[in-house]
Design a protein around this motif. Structure first.
Motif, mmCIF file in Angstrom:
data_model
loop_
_atom_site.group_PDB
_atom_site.id
_atom_site.type_symbol
_atom_site.label_atom_id
_atom_site.label_comp_id
_atom_site.label_asym_id
_atom_site.label_seq_id
_atom_site.Cartn_x
_atom_site.Cartn_y
_atom_site.Cartn_z
ATOM 1 N N GLU A 91 7.962 -3.110 6.079
ATOM 2 C CA GLU A 91 7.333 -3.645 4.874
ATOM 3 C C GLU A 91 7.335 -2.546 3.823
ATOM 4 O OE1 GLU A 91 3.843 -6.613 4.492
ATOM 5 O OE2 GLU A 91 2.932 -4.634 4.225
ATOM 6 N N ILE A 92 8.023 -2.775 2.730
ATOM 7 C CA ILE A 92 8.173 -1.774 1.675
ATOM 8 C C ILE A 92 7.357 -2.185 0.453
ATOM 9 C CG2 ILE A 92 9.784 -0.559 0.168
ATOM 10 C CD1 ILE A 92 10.282 0.100 3.062
ATOM 11 N N PRO A 93 6.299 -1.430 0.120
ATOM 12 C CA PRO A 93 5.491 -1.746 -1.060
ATOM 13 C C PRO A 93 6.233 -1.361 -2.344
ATOM 14 C CG PRO A 93 4.682 0.253 -0.009
ATOM 15 C CD PRO A 93 5.771 -0.270 0.871
ATOM 16 N N VAL A 94 6.246 -2.263 -3.307
ATOM 17 C CA VAL A 94 6.984 -2.042 -4.554
ATOM 18 C C VAL A 94 6.092 -2.341 -5.750
ATOM 19 C CG1 VAL A 94 8.973 -2.739 -5.949
ATOM 20 C CG2 VAL A 94 9.166 -2.677 -3.453
ATOM 21 N N TRP A 95 6.111 -1.429 -6.714
ATOM 22 C CA TRP A 95 5.455 -1.690 -7.999
ATOM 23 C C TRP A 95 6.514 -2.285 -8.917
ATOM 24 C CZ3 TRP A 95 4.956 2.213 -12.454
ATOM 25 C CH2 TRP A 95 4.267 1.624 -13.521
ATOM 26 N N ILE A 185 17.541 -2.906 -11.975
ATOM 27 C CA ILE A 185 16.325 -2.322 -11.406
ATOM 28 C C ILE A 185 15.110 -3.190 -11.718
ATOM 29 C CG2 ILE A 185 14.903 -0.265 -11.245
ATOM 30 C CD1 ILE A 185 17.800 0.036 -10.252
ATOM 31 N N LEU A 186 14.368 -3.529 -10.644
ATOM 32 C CA LEU A 186 13.212 -4.422 -10.756
ATOM 33 C C LEU A 186 11.878 -3.698 -10.605
ATOM 34 C CD1 LEU A 186 14.408 -7.377 -8.481
ATOM 35 C CD2 LEU A 186 14.881 -6.976 -10.907
ATOM 36 N N GLY A 187 11.871 -2.565 -9.947
ATOM 37 C CA GLY A 187 10.615 -1.871 -9.673
ATOM 38 C C GLY A 187 10.874 -0.584 -8.922
ATOM 39 N N ARG A 188 9.810 -0.043 -8.316
ATOM 40 C CA ARG A 188 9.935 1.259 -7.650
ATOM 41 C C ARG A 188 8.984 1.331 -6.457
ATOM 42 N NH1 ARG A 188 9.450 6.108 -11.779
ATOM 43 N NH2 ARG A 188 11.215 4.940 -12.681
ATOM 44 N N THR A 189 9.428 2.010 -5.415
ATOM 45 C CA THR A 189 8.592 2.243 -4.242
ATOM 46 C C THR A 189 8.371 3.737 -4.046
ATOM 47 O OG1 THR A 189 8.364 1.878 -1.853
ATOM 48 C CG2 THR A 189 10.589 2.281 -2.666
ATOM 49 N N ALA A 190 7.272 4.079 -3.399
ATOM 50 C CA ALA A 190 6.978 5.482 -3.107
ATOM 51 C C ALA A 190 7.467 5.891 -1.718
ATOM 52 C CB ALA A 190 5.469 5.727 -3.218
ATOM 53 N N VAL A 191 8.050 4.965 -0.967
ATOM 54 C CA VAL A 191 8.544 5.289 0.378
ATOM 55 C C VAL A 191 9.676 6.311 0.256
ATOM 56 C CG1 VAL A 191 9.641 4.384 2.452
ATOM 57 C CG2 VAL A 191 7.901 3.032 1.275
ATOM 58 N N PRO A 192 9.550 7.497 0.881
ATOM 59 C CA PRO A 192 10.523 8.583 0.710
ATOM 60 C C PRO A 192 11.747 8.449 1.622
ATOM 61 C CG PRO A 192 8.746 9.340 2.112
ATOM 62 C CD PRO A 192 8.410 7.909 1.729
ATOM 63 N N LEU A 193 12.636 7.533 1.300
ATOM 64 C CA LEU A 193 13.788 7.288 2.153
ATOM 65 C C LEU A 193 14.652 8.538 2.354
ATOM 66 C CD1 LEU A 193 15.052 3.783 0.969
ATOM 67 C CD2 LEU A 193 13.509 4.339 2.837
ATOM 68 N N ASP A 208 18.137 -3.712 10.995
ATOM 69 C CA ASP A 208 16.716 -3.769 10.633
ATOM 70 C C ASP A 208 16.502 -4.857 9.581
ATOM 71 O OD1 ASP A 208 16.208 -1.666 12.311
ATOM 72 O OD2 ASP A 208 15.692 -0.223 10.748
ATOM 73 N N LYS A 209 15.235 -5.169 9.355
ATOM 74 C CA LYS A 209 14.847 -6.111 8.308
ATOM 75 C C LYS A 209 13.886 -5.418 7.350
ATOM 76 C CE LYS A 209 16.555 -10.184 9.878
ATOM 77 N NZ LYS A 209 17.274 -11.207 9.111
ATOM 78 N N VAL A 210 13.930 -5.818 6.092
ATOM 79 C CA VAL A 210 13.040 -5.257 5.074
ATOM 80 C C VAL A 210 12.333 -6.388 4.346
ATOM 81 C CG1 VAL A 210 12.929 -4.037 2.866
ATOM 82 C CG2 VAL A 210 14.314 -3.121 4.737
ATOM 83 N N ARG A 211 11.031 -6.261 4.257
ATOM 84 C CA ARG A 211 10.202 -7.212 3.511
ATOM 85 C C ARG A 211 9.513 -6.443 2.390
ATOM 86 N NH1 ARG A 211 5.934 -9.710 7.206
ATOM 87 N NH2 ARG A 211 7.792 -10.812 7.994
ATOM 88 N N PHE A 212 9.746 -6.839 1.156
ATOM 89 C CA PHE A 212 9.116 -6.186 0.012
ATOM 90 C C PHE A 212 7.738 -6.797 -0.249
ATOM 91 C CE2 PHE A 212 13.699 -5.614 -0.979
ATOM 92 C CZ PHE A 212 13.717 -4.235 -0.955
ATOM 93 N N LYS A 213 6.805 -5.933 -0.640
ATOM 94 C CA LYS A 213 5.437 -6.366 -0.938
ATOM 95 C C LYS A 213 5.051 -5.821 -2.311
ATOM 96 C CE LYS A 213 0.630 -5.758 0.534
ATOM 97 N NZ LYS A 213 -0.277 -5.069 1.492
ATOM 98 N N ALA A 214 4.654 -6.696 -3.206
ATOM 99 C CA ALA A 214 4.267 -6.290 -4.550
ATOM 100 C C ALA A 214 2.907 -5.598 -4.528
ATOM 101 C CB ALA A 214 4.219 -7.502 -5.472
ATOM 102 N N ILE A 215 2.826 -4.436 -5.200
ATOM 103 C CA ILE A 215 1.573 -3.689 -5.284
ATOM 104 C C ILE A 215 1.301 -3.333 -6.749
ATOM 105 C CG2 ILE A 215 1.757 -2.723 -2.967
ATOM 106 C CD1 ILE A 215 2.722 -0.107 -4.241
ATOM 107 N N THR A 216 0.100 -2.850 -7.020
ATOM 108 C CA THR A 216 -0.279 -2.476 -8.384
ATOM 109 C C THR A 216 0.174 -1.053 -8.683
ATOM 110 O OG1 THR A 216 -2.411 -1.558 -7.697
ATOM 111 C CG2 THR A 216 -2.337 -3.930 -8.204
ATOM 112 N N ARG A 217 0.114 -0.709 -9.953
ATOM 113 C CA ARG A 217 0.451 0.660 -10.354
ATOM 114 C C ARG A 217 -0.488 1.658 -9.680
ATOM 115 N NH1 ARG A 217 1.587 3.021 -16.404
ATOM 116 N NH2 ARG A 217 1.621 5.246 -15.824
ATOM 117 N N ALA A 218 -1.771 1.319 -9.599
ATOM 118 C CA ALA A 218 -2.740 2.226 -8.985
ATOM 119 C C ALA A 218 -2.397 2.470 -7.517
ATOM 120 C CB ALA A 218 -4.148 1.649 -9.112
ATOM 121 N N GLU A 219 -2.018 1.425 -6.820
ATOM 122 C CA GLU A 219 -1.650 1.566 -5.409
ATOM 123 C C GLU A 219 -0.377 2.391 -5.265
ATOM 124 O OE1 GLU A 219 -3.204 -2.533 -3.310
ATOM 125 O OE2 GLU A 219 -1.535 -2.669 -4.733
#
Length: 234
Positions: A91-95, A185-193, A208-219
């Motif tokens: 699960e990859i959180p994305v702003w 480009i749609l957004g950005r994640t902090a996951v350090p690939l 593998d499988k990847v599921r994107f999860k929308a998060i807020t800027r603060a998160e």
């Protein structure tokens, strides 16, 4: 399905299982991966699965080309798709925001959707990791909903920020480090690939499988994300 063997080098053979990209291919690709690793044993140097093929790199000092070919053919006899790909679901959180995802409104407009609906649609599918390439830790994933498919930028950007999440045609991906790139480009994640890749343990692997999860800027910022805006134009 009839596997086709193609000479790639004096010590490498490409096993072609399919001609077109499909998520259902990966069960066969991963079954072949397991069978080939077992068949090649200590003579195997590297095995690289991809969309429709596997590249078998073997030690030609231990195995002749003819013997390598025979071992591969035998391993693929009566091959059946894996009941489980044994891949990991990440699960990859994305702003998602226009400041870090300049093409967000463009992709939404092309799809005939509001931006929020586009984000929801992008997060609604578990994407299969087809292959690794382009940069360490960069996973090519799909297949994106046909409505969201968008051509690459006519002029690639010189600098795309690390963690940028993009779409090109029916594929989606995450840039593991700052680099040139022509994806929307749609957004950005902090996951350090890239950090995982540097250790020789890439987070994403074929199957593998990847599921994107929308998060807020603060998160996003709390997770260590860099919210510096990405330029709108390449």
């Amino acid at each position: 399905m009839r596997p086709r063997l193609e000479t790639a080098a004096m010590d490498a053979i490409t096993v072609r299982l399919f001609e077109t990209i499909d998520e259902d291919n990966m069960a066969w690709i991963m079954a072949a991966d397991s069978a080939l690793r077992q068949a090649m044993g200590g003579a195997l140097i590297d095995l690289t699965p991809s969309y429709t093929t596997l590249l078998v790199h073997y030690d030609c000092r231990r195995l002749s080309f003819a013997d390598a070919r025979k071992a591969i053919e035998k391993a693929l006899t009566d091959l059946a798709p894996a009941e489980s790909q044994n891949g990991t679901l990440h699960e990859i959180p994305v702003w998602y925001d226009e400041s870090v995802g300049p093409e967000l409104p463009l992709v939404a407009q092309r799809a005939g959707l509001e931006v929020d609906a586009l984000i929801e649609r992008h997060c609604a599918h578990d994407y299969c990791v087809f292959a690794l390439g382009f940069a360490p830790g960069y996973g090519f994933m799909g297949l994106v909903d046909k409505a969201l498919a968008t051509p690459r930028l006519k002029t690639p950007r010189q600098r795309v920020a690390a963690g940028s999440v993009g779409i090109a045609e029916r594929q989606t991906a995450i840039y593991p480090l700052r680099s040139p790139g022509g994806w929307n480009i749609l957004g950005r994640t902090a996951v350090p690939l890239f950090e995982y890749a540097k250790k020789g343990e890439p987070l994403l692997r074929p199957g593998d499988k990847v599921r994107f999860k929308a998060i807020t800027r603060a998160e996003f910022e709390a997770a260590g994300g860099d919210s510096t805006p990405l330029e709108e134009r390449p």
